[in-house]
Motif scaffolding. Sequence first.
Motif, PDB file in Angstrom:
ATOM      1  N   UNK A  13       9.530  -9.510  -8.597  1.00 27.44           N
ATOM      2  CA  UNK A  13       8.529  -8.969  -7.680  1.00 27.44           C
ATOM      3  C   UNK A  13       8.941  -7.574  -7.251  1.00 27.44           C
ATOM      4  N   UNK A  14       7.958  -6.703  -7.133  1.00 31.32           N
ATOM      5  CA  UNK A  14       8.193  -5.342  -6.641  1.00 31.32           C
ATOM      6  C   UNK A  14       7.194  -5.076  -5.533  1.00 31.32           C
ATOM      7  N   UNK A  15       7.694  -4.673  -4.356  1.00 34.88           N
ATOM      8  CA  UNK A  15       6.837  -4.400  -3.199  1.00 34.88           C
ATOM      9  C   UNK A  15       6.858  -2.913  -2.884  1.00 34.88           C
ATOM     10  N   UNK A  16       5.693  -2.370  -2.563  1.00 37.87           N
ATOM     11  CA  UNK A  16       5.592  -0.948  -2.257  1.00 37.87           C
ATOM     12  C   UNK A  16       4.411  -0.696  -1.333  1.00 37.87           C
ATOM     13  N   UNK A  17       4.426   0.465  -0.692  1.00 35.68           N
ATOM     14  CA  UNK A  17       3.275   0.933   0.076  1.00 35.68           C
ATOM     15  C   UNK A  17       2.716   2.209  -0.552  1.00 35.68           C
ATOM     16  N   UNK A  37      -2.898   9.948   1.033  1.00 32.25           N
ATOM     17  CA  UNK A  37      -3.265   9.554  -0.322  1.00 32.25           C
ATOM     18  C   UNK A  37      -2.078   9.827  -1.243  1.00 32.25           C
ATOM     19  N   UNK A  38      -1.530   8.793  -1.836  1.00 29.94           N
ATOM     20  CA  UNK A  38      -0.333   8.915  -2.662  1.00 29.94           C
ATOM     21  C   UNK A  38      -0.683   9.476  -4.042  1.00 29.94           C
ATOM     22  N   UNK A  39       0.147  10.380  -4.503  1.00 33.65           N
ATOM     23  CA  UNK A  39      -0.090  11.029  -5.794  1.00 33.65           C
ATOM     24  C   UNK A  39       1.027  10.781  -6.800  1.00 33.65           C
ATOM     25  N   UNK A  40       2.251  10.533  -6.304  1.00 33.23           N
ATOM     26  CA  UNK A  40       3.401  10.343  -7.185  1.00 33.23           C
ATOM     27  C   UNK A  40       3.817   8.882  -7.149  1.00 33.23           C
ATOM     28  N   UNK A  41       3.823   8.233  -8.302  1.00 36.86           N
ATOM     29  CA  UNK A  41       4.132   6.806  -8.376  1.00 36.86           C
ATOM     30  C   UNK A  41       5.588   6.536  -8.013  1.00 36.86           C
ATOM     31  N   UNK A  42       5.868   5.355  -7.442  1.00 41.74           N
ATOM     32  CA  UNK A  42       7.247   5.009  -7.093  1.00 41.74           C
ATOM     33  C   UNK A  42       8.052   4.633  -8.335  1.00 41.74           C
ATOM     34  N   UNK A  43       9.356   4.732  -8.215  1.00 46.82           N
ATOM     35  CA  UNK A  43      10.236   4.281  -9.298  1.00 46.82           C
ATOM     36  C   UNK A  43      10.295   2.756  -9.258  1.00 46.82           C
ATOM     37  N   UNK A  44      10.112   2.132 -10.407  1.00 46.78           N
ATOM     38  CA  UNK A  44      10.094   0.670 -10.497  1.00 46.78           C
ATOM     39  C   UNK A  44      11.298   0.213 -11.305  1.00 46.78           C
TER      40      UNK A  44
END
Length: 269
Positions: free
Chosen positions: A77-81, A29-36
């Motif tokens: 577009x920004x792709x992430x998991x 479960x991810x808690x810290x958002x990615x840098x965009x």
Amino acid sequence: MITLMTVALMAAQAVPYVKNPRNWPTPVMDQVAPAIPPLRKGAVLVLSKTNGFRDPDQIVAATSAVQEIAREGGRDVFATENAAVMNPRDLARFRVVVLNSTSGTIFTEAQRAALRAWIERGGGVVLLHGAGGDHRYDWAWYRDTLLGAQFIGHTSTPDQFQQGDIHVEAPDHPAMQGLPKVWQRVEEWYAFDRVPIGAGTRILATLDEGSYRPAPEQRMGRHPIVWTRCVAKGRAIFSALGHRAESYAEPLHRRLIGNAIRWAAGRHC
């Protein structure tokens, strides 16, 4: 009398089933958002988070295809998991969210609330293949409101991939533009517990059950395969197509995805 067959069966039963970690990764479960990075207005977010079943080849191929298609349409577009991208600040930077075969429980309660609010205020979401392919959902709103139907199974070995006929029922809809009235293709065909209704649902394409060999319990009669739903001020489009990685090189499949992104980016359901 114990036969060789009995011994073989006992031995097989004694070996526990072990899920392949390539297809069943350890849930996180991810808690810290990615840098965009900086994005222009109207950008597309592609999320491929999987805490359930995962097909790595499909995920990579589909993500690459969606990125190419979005850029060809003039969109950043920004792709992430990383599912922590589902927060009010980051979602405000996107016009469309593409859920690329997401699976399992991937959102915290705060992330669910952020995505739901973003859609209800006017966001557009494109759900591809496995994003509607879980056997159970513990987020009832996702199943009942966003999708409108529960996945119950798909064609399986030895007939997992079969040629079937898709009938475009709404050729006037923007998402169906440029697609043939009858579209033949090879797919792992999904089935659902019901035909979605309500919430402004529009069935865009159905599957001809006489054109392939579904299991008896997967026969639906009218068998939806692509549909849209209105979610407050927002829009959702689901396509059950796209299990095989190579399908994302198909011109007609890519056209459908591009059409879906453009429709989801619009202002009206």
